[in-house]
Design an enzyme around this catalytic site. Structure first.
Site, PDB file in Angstrom:
ATOM      1  N   GLU A   1     102.168  28.579-115.067  1.00 40.48           N
ATOM      2  CA  GLU A   1     101.872  29.791-114.285  1.00 40.48           C
ATOM      3  C   GLU A   1     102.944  30.847-114.557  1.00 40.48           C
ATOM      4  O   GLU A   1     103.584  31.385-113.646  1.00 40.48           O
ATOM      5  CB  GLU A   1     101.755  29.491-112.785  1.00 40.48           C
ATOM      6  CG  GLU A   1     101.018  30.603-112.031  1.00 40.48           C
ATOM      7  CD  GLU A   1     100.768  30.278-110.563  1.00 40.48           C
ATOM      8  OE1 GLU A   1      99.849  29.503-110.270  1.00 40.48           O
ATOM      9  OE2 GLU A   1     101.506  30.812-109.710  1.00 40.48           O
TER      10      GLU A   1
ATOM     11  N   ARG B   1     107.448  35.043 -96.706  1.00 43.17           N
ATOM     12  CA  ARG B   1     108.716  35.489 -96.107  1.00 43.17           C
ATOM     13  C   ARG B   1     108.768  36.998 -95.920  1.00 43.17           C
ATOM     14  O   ARG B   1     109.302  37.480 -94.925  1.00 43.17           O
ATOM     15  CB  ARG B   1     109.903  35.049 -96.978  1.00 43.17           C
ATOM     16  CG  ARG B   1     110.373  33.638 -96.661  1.00 43.17           C
ATOM     17  CD  ARG B   1     111.500  33.190 -97.579  1.00 43.17           C
ATOM     18  NE  ARG B   1     111.620  31.742 -97.486  1.00 43.17           N
ATOM     19  CZ  ARG B   1     112.596  31.094 -96.863  1.00 43.17           C
ATOM     20  NH1 ARG B   1     113.575  31.758 -96.290  1.00 43.17           N
ATOM     21  NH2 ARG B   1     112.612  29.778 -96.821  1.00 43.17           N
TER      22      ARG B   1
HETATM   23  C1  UD1 Z   1     107.687  28.192 -99.841  1.00 44.99           C
HETATM   24  C2  UD1 Z   1     107.942  29.071-101.071  1.00 44.99           C
HETATM   25  C3  UD1 Z   1     106.808  30.068-101.247  1.00 44.99           C
HETATM   26  C4  UD1 Z   1     105.458  29.397-101.222  1.00 44.99           C
HETATM   27  C5  UD1 Z   1     105.332  28.537 -99.984  1.00 44.99           C
HETATM   28  C6  UD1 Z   1     104.049  27.764-100.029  1.00 44.99           C
HETATM   29  C7  UD1 Z   1     110.284  29.560-101.578  1.00 44.99           C
HETATM   30  C8  UD1 Z   1     111.439  30.433-101.305  1.00 44.99           C
HETATM   31  N1  UD1 Z   1     109.171  29.820-100.892  1.00 44.99           N
HETATM   32  O1  UD1 Z   1     107.753  29.057 -98.717  1.00 44.99           O
HETATM   33  O2  UD1 Z   1     106.980  30.732-102.490  1.00 44.99           O
HETATM   34  O3  UD1 Z   1     104.459  30.387-101.219  1.00 44.99           O
HETATM   35  O4  UD1 Z   1     106.422  27.593 -99.940  1.00 44.99           O
HETATM   36  O5  UD1 Z   1     103.692  27.281 -98.772  1.00 44.99           O
HETATM   37  O6  UD1 Z   1     110.382  28.673-102.382  1.00 44.99           O
HETATM   38  N2  UD1 Z   1     108.172  23.078 -93.191  1.00 44.99           N
HETATM   39  C9  UD1 Z   1     107.964  21.856 -92.616  1.00 44.99           C
HETATM   40  N3  UD1 Z   1     107.229  20.926 -93.312  1.00 44.99           N
HETATM   41  C10 UD1 Z   1     106.691  21.170 -94.511  1.00 44.99           C
HETATM   42  C11 UD1 Z   1     106.888  22.429 -95.092  1.00 44.99           C
HETATM   43  C12 UD1 Z   1     107.659  23.376 -94.427  1.00 44.99           C
HETATM   44  O7  UD1 Z   1     108.422  21.585 -91.517  1.00 44.99           O
HETATM   45  O8  UD1 Z   1     106.024  20.293 -95.073  1.00 44.99           O
HETATM   46  C13 UD1 Z   1     108.982  24.081 -92.461  1.00 44.99           C
HETATM   47  C14 UD1 Z   1     110.488  23.753 -92.484  1.00 44.99           C
HETATM   48  O9  UD1 Z   1     111.048  24.154 -91.267  1.00 44.99           O
HETATM   49  C15 UD1 Z   1     110.988  24.655 -93.613  1.00 44.99           C
HETATM   50  C16 UD1 Z   1     110.117  25.874 -93.397  1.00 44.99           C
HETATM   51  O10 UD1 Z   1     108.831  25.351 -93.078  1.00 44.99           O
HETATM   52  O11 UD1 Z   1     112.377  24.908 -93.515  1.00 44.99           O
HETATM   53  C17 UD1 Z   1     109.997  26.845 -94.538  1.00 44.99           C
HETATM   54  O12 UD1 Z   1     109.755  26.162 -95.768  1.00 44.99           O
HETATM   55  P1  UD1 Z   1     110.291  26.828 -97.139  1.00 44.99           P
HETATM   56  O13 UD1 Z   1     109.904  25.944 -98.276  1.00 44.99           O
HETATM   57  O14 UD1 Z   1     111.696  27.213 -96.998  1.00 44.99           O
HETATM   58  O15 UD1 Z   1     109.489  28.190 -97.232  1.00 44.99           O
HETATM   59  P2  UD1 Z   1     107.952  28.506 -97.243  1.00 44.99           P
HETATM   60  O16 UD1 Z   1     107.768  29.691 -96.374  1.00 44.99           O
HETATM   61  O17 UD1 Z   1     107.154  27.299 -96.989  1.00 44.99           O
END
Ligand code: UD1
Ligand code: UDP
Length: 381
Positions: free
Chosen positions: A120, A212
């Site tokens: 991608e 975000r």
């Molecule tokens: C991430 C990616 C984004 C993608 C998205 C897909 C980055 C910076 N961002 O964003 O590009 O579009 O994933 O969904 O890499 N959490 C859970 N369980 C899970 C998943 C997430 O509890 O299975 C919660 C946690 O508190 C975690 C928060 O969600 O800290 C945010 O997850 P994070 O991967 O930091 O960012 P996303 O907004 O999910």
């Protein structure tokens, strides 16, 4: 001759959905030992995909923490990748898209002088803060990668404009390969509630939101727009599998929960989500993956963002940018809900993102790169 050790690295839900079919394709090639390292930047949402595609990773960094910052994800991935690369000794590392896992995976490969294949590749908005941090992640990975697997000709042209022309292949997007394995006409939902939605009688709008750059005011506007749509249209039902991010959940609780005809549910397994999409009326989302999947299923999409790095479906007429202002979102949604002709113009299946054979082309290109096969022809969507 020794087998090529090709290690796929991913950590979030969308990367997993788009990489699992590739890990499987690579494992069918006799010349390749297909290895899989997950960072688990997502935990539950990643495990759900691994279960659907029946994939057991060879290495798991298990890095996720609640409300993690970009710096903690990147640094934990980098440290963890040292161990994975030392133990699994890959000849090439494949990363996907634009997450923090993607960037850290590519950087770590570079530190170990392991070549990188970017799946991608070539998506751009040319706005460094939108999507944030994804636009910068994918640009940085472009400077590190050795092979580039572009979903579309447009993505390849973006790379050419940046002076990247070696090792570039147009393959289609592996998400279409994934969809081919999950969507079935006779699908029965494991989530019982989904079997009983009034598909024929009411307009089912499938919603997701998590980016975000939408945190704060844009997300508030989006939630209030969804509430207004649900309150004012009794012929509509919103189904919204809410991302596990606490920031997203807070916005949903503050502005949307309790609205009539809104189903707030937990994230769905990929096969449930894809089949729900195949049956819904339309999609409202800020997700990248949904912008690719819905057009292939003939579903109109309103994108809850100011820009998109996926202009192909906008040009094909099935996706429109609705922005992040409440009134604009409501106006555009109402048009699709009330105006049959406007709806019909958008509700036609197009496949600008591929024909479902992207994984085969990527595997062929990797074998060519290592002198073990013919160079595959580019895919022209
Ligand atoms: C991430 C990616 C984004 C993608 C998205 C897909 C980055 C910076 N961002 O964003 O590009 O579009 O994933 O969904 O890499 N959490 C859970 N369980 C899970 C998943 C997430 O509890 O299975 C919660 C946690 O508190 C975690 C928060 O969600 O800290 C945010 O997850 P994070 O991967 O930091 O960012 P996303 O907004 O999910
Ligand atoms: N998806 C899913 N369950 C859900 C919501 C989304 O399986 O509850 C799938 C969706 O079909 C698509 C991918 O997850 O394949 C998109 O992931 P996400 O929206 O989290 O990230 P993005 O694509 O924006 O990076």
């Amino acid at each position: 001759m020794d087998k090529l050790r090709i290690m796929s690295v991913f950590g979030t839900r969308p990367e997993a959905i788009k990489m699992c079919p590739l890990v499987r394709e690579l494992s069918t090639r006799p010349e390749i030992e297909s290895l899989c390292c997950v960072t688990a930047q997502h935990r539950q949402m990643l495990d759900s995909v691994l279960e659907v595609f029946d994939l057991k990773p060879d290495w798991d960094l298990d890095i996720m923490t609640p409300r993690q910052t970009l710096s903690t994800i990147t640094s934990k991935c980098l440290l963890g990748m040292d161990g994975a690369i030392d133990a699994l000794k890959p000849d090439m590392i494949l990363v996907h898209g634009d997450t923090s896992t993607t960037f850290a995976g590519a950087l770590s490969a570079f530190y170990h002088q392991v070549p990188v294949g970017h799946v991608e590749a070539g998506l751009r908005t040319y706005d460094k803060y939108s999507p944030f941090p994804e636009e910068m992640n994918r640009k940085l990975v472009s400077t590190i990668a050795d092979l580039y697997f572009c979903p579309t000709v447009n993505n390849r042209d973006n790379l050419l404009r940046e002076g990247i022309s070696q090792g570039v292949f147009v393959t289609g997007n592996t998400v279409i390969d994934a969809l081919k394995t999950t969507v079935r006409e006779d699908y029965h939902f494991a989530t019982e509630e989904l079997n009983h939605l009034p598909y024929g009688e009411r307009k089912i709008i499938l919603v997701t939101c998590h980016r975000r750059e939408n945190y704060g005011k844009p997300m508030k506007h989006i939630m209030l727009a969804l509430r207004q749509i649900a309150e004012q249209h009794t012929d509509v039902e919103l189904v919204y599998p809410v991302h596990l991010s606490p920031v997203v959940r807070e916005a949903v609780d503050a502005y949307l929960r309790g609205a009539p005809r809104v189903h707030l549910i937990d994230p769905l397994p990929a096969d449930e989500m894809h089949n729900l999409m195949a049956r819904c009326y339309m999609v409202m989302t800020d997700s990248g993956g949904l912008q690719e999947e819905a057009p292939a299923l003939g579903k109109p999409v309103l994108v809850l963002r100011r820009e998109t790095e996926r202009p192909e479906a906008v040009e094909a007429g099935t996706v429109k940018l609705a922005g992040v202002v409440q009134d604009d979102i409501v106006t555009m949604a109402e048009r699709l809900i009330c105006d049959r002709e406007a709806y019909a113009r958008m509700a036609h299946a197009v496949n600008p993102y591929g024909d479902g054979n992207a994984c085969r082309r990527i595997a062929d290109a990797i074998l060519w790169h290592f002198g073990r096969g013919e160079k595959p022809a580019d895919y022209q969507a």
